[in-house]
Design an enzyme around this catalytic site. Sequence first.
Site, PDB file in Angstrom:
ATOM      1  N   THR A  13       0.834  -1.213   0.000  1.00 39.19           N
ATOM      2  CA  THR A  13       0.000   0.000   0.000  1.00 39.19           C
ATOM      3  C   THR A  13       0.867   1.261   0.000  1.00 39.19           C
ATOM      4  O   THR A  13       0.468   2.290  -0.557  1.00 39.19           O
ATOM      5  CB  THR A  13      -0.967   0.043   1.203  1.00 39.19           C
ATOM      6  OG1 THR A  13      -0.220   0.104   2.420  1.00 39.19           O
ATOM      7  CG2 THR A  13      -1.889  -1.160   1.220  1.00 39.19           C
ATOM      8  N   LEU A  94      18.928  -5.302   5.143  1.00 38.95           N
ATOM      9  CA  LEU A  94      19.929  -4.899   4.149  1.00 38.95           C
ATOM     10  C   LEU A  94      21.311  -5.014   4.766  1.00 38.95           C
ATOM     11  O   LEU A  94      21.543  -4.548   5.879  1.00 38.95           O
ATOM     12  CB  LEU A  94      19.723  -3.435   3.748  1.00 38.95           C
ATOM     13  CG  LEU A  94      18.554  -3.073   2.848  1.00 38.95           C
ATOM     14  CD1 LEU A  94      18.635  -1.598   2.498  1.00 38.95           C
ATOM     15  CD2 LEU A  94      18.540  -3.928   1.594  1.00 38.95           C
ATOM     16  N   HIS A 110       8.692   3.645   8.735  1.00 39.82           N
ATOM     17  CA  HIS A 110       8.469   2.808   9.910  1.00 39.82           C
ATOM     18  C   HIS A 110       7.155   3.236  10.565  1.00 39.82           C
ATOM     19  O   HIS A 110       6.924   4.439  10.767  1.00 39.82           O
ATOM     20  CB  HIS A 110       9.621   2.959  10.905  1.00 39.82           C
ATOM     21  CG  HIS A 110       9.461   2.070  12.097  1.00 39.82           C
ATOM     22  ND1 HIS A 110       9.656   0.703  12.018  1.00 39.82           N
ATOM     23  CD2 HIS A 110       9.061   2.327  13.358  1.00 39.82           C
ATOM     24  CE1 HIS A 110       9.394   0.171  13.196  1.00 39.82           C
ATOM     25  NE2 HIS A 110       9.034   1.124  14.028  1.00 39.82           N
TER      26      HIS A 110
HETATM   27  C1  GAR Z   1       3.761  -0.672   6.646  1.00 42.09           C
HETATM   28  O1  GAR Z   1       2.979  -0.355   7.761  1.00 42.09           O
HETATM   29  C2  GAR Z   1       5.203  -0.267   6.890  1.00 42.09           C
HETATM   30  O2  GAR Z   1       5.334   0.922   7.613  1.00 42.09           O
HETATM   31  C3  GAR Z   1       5.705  -1.448   7.676  1.00 42.09           C
HETATM   32  O3  GAR Z   1       5.126  -2.573   7.049  1.00 42.09           O
HETATM   33  C4  GAR Z   1       3.863  -2.181   6.465  1.00 42.09           C
HETATM   34  C5  GAR Z   1       3.890  -2.584   5.015  1.00 42.09           C
HETATM   35  O4  GAR Z   1       2.652  -2.343   4.401  1.00 42.09           O
HETATM   36  N1  GAR Z   1       7.138  -1.492   7.690  1.00 42.09           N
HETATM   37  C6  GAR Z   1       7.842  -1.902   8.749  1.00 42.09           C
HETATM   38  O5  GAR Z   1       7.330  -2.334   9.757  1.00 42.09           O
HETATM   39  C7  GAR Z   1       9.349  -1.807   8.581  1.00 42.09           C
HETATM   40  N2  GAR Z   1       9.996  -1.950   9.858  1.00 42.09           N
HETATM   41  P1  GAR Z   1       2.527  -2.182   2.812  1.00 42.09           P
HETATM   42  O6  GAR Z   1       3.203  -3.401   2.177  1.00 42.09           O
HETATM   43  O7  GAR Z   1       1.042  -2.205   2.571  1.00 42.09           O
HETATM   44  O8  GAR Z   1       3.167  -0.895   2.394  1.00 42.09           O
END
Ligand code: GAR
Length: 210
Positions: A13, A94, A110
């Site tokens: 998203t 990474l 984040h």
């Molecule tokens: C999002 O909430 C992002 O901030 C989080 O994973 C989700 C991915 O959603 N990332 C982390 O937690 C990184 N530490 P998405 O695939 O729908 O963008």
Amino acid sequence: MLRIAVLVSGGGTNLQALLDAKARGEIPHGEFVRVIASRPDAYALTRAANAGIEGVVVSRKSFASQQAYDDALLDALRACRAQLVVLAGFLSILGPAVIAAYRDRILNIHPALIPSFCGKGYYGLRVHEAALARGVKVTGATVHLVNEIPDGGPILLQKAVEVQPGDTPETLQRRVMEQAEWVLLPRAVEQQCALWEDRLQNPEFKLQIV
Ligand code: GAR
């Protein structure tokens, strides 16, 4: 225009928010050239395909060592001549080779207000579970530059979001995405693209990052 690669692991998203912002003309200094997924079933790959952007899979499991994985990621980034890297829900780690090659040119989103609920083990829904368990009344999202410390790089943008009574990790995650992540990430990407376009016009700077 900066050439941007987006690294994803799941639903994508945040990738969609970037693509929509680009379509609305809100990222004039950047273009999305490739989406790199850490798993073949990431729905983010479908979003990339729908937008006509090449998607590739580079999975940690396919490589025997972190070094070999890093080399493959670097190959995938260099093959599309990426100049900026965006981690948009990217859940693999990474290695130092990638971080060094793209020093100050890797952004991460984040889903909390760093330094709260961040670092090793805090990703996805777990972040919101931890925020609810601690009973915070305000959480949010952070966009930061990536360095060798997990979630420890310089903070670029943050936005606060209120926790509501009765929130579940899922409802809180959704509110943080809608009110903070999808707003902040495109804004930060455009800011960094404009900054780097400026820097890259300086021939001395250009030599340093080749
Ligand atoms: C999002 O909430 C992002 O901030 C989080 O994973 C989700 C991915 O959603 N990332 C982390 O937690 C990184 N530490 P998405 O695939 O729908 O963008």
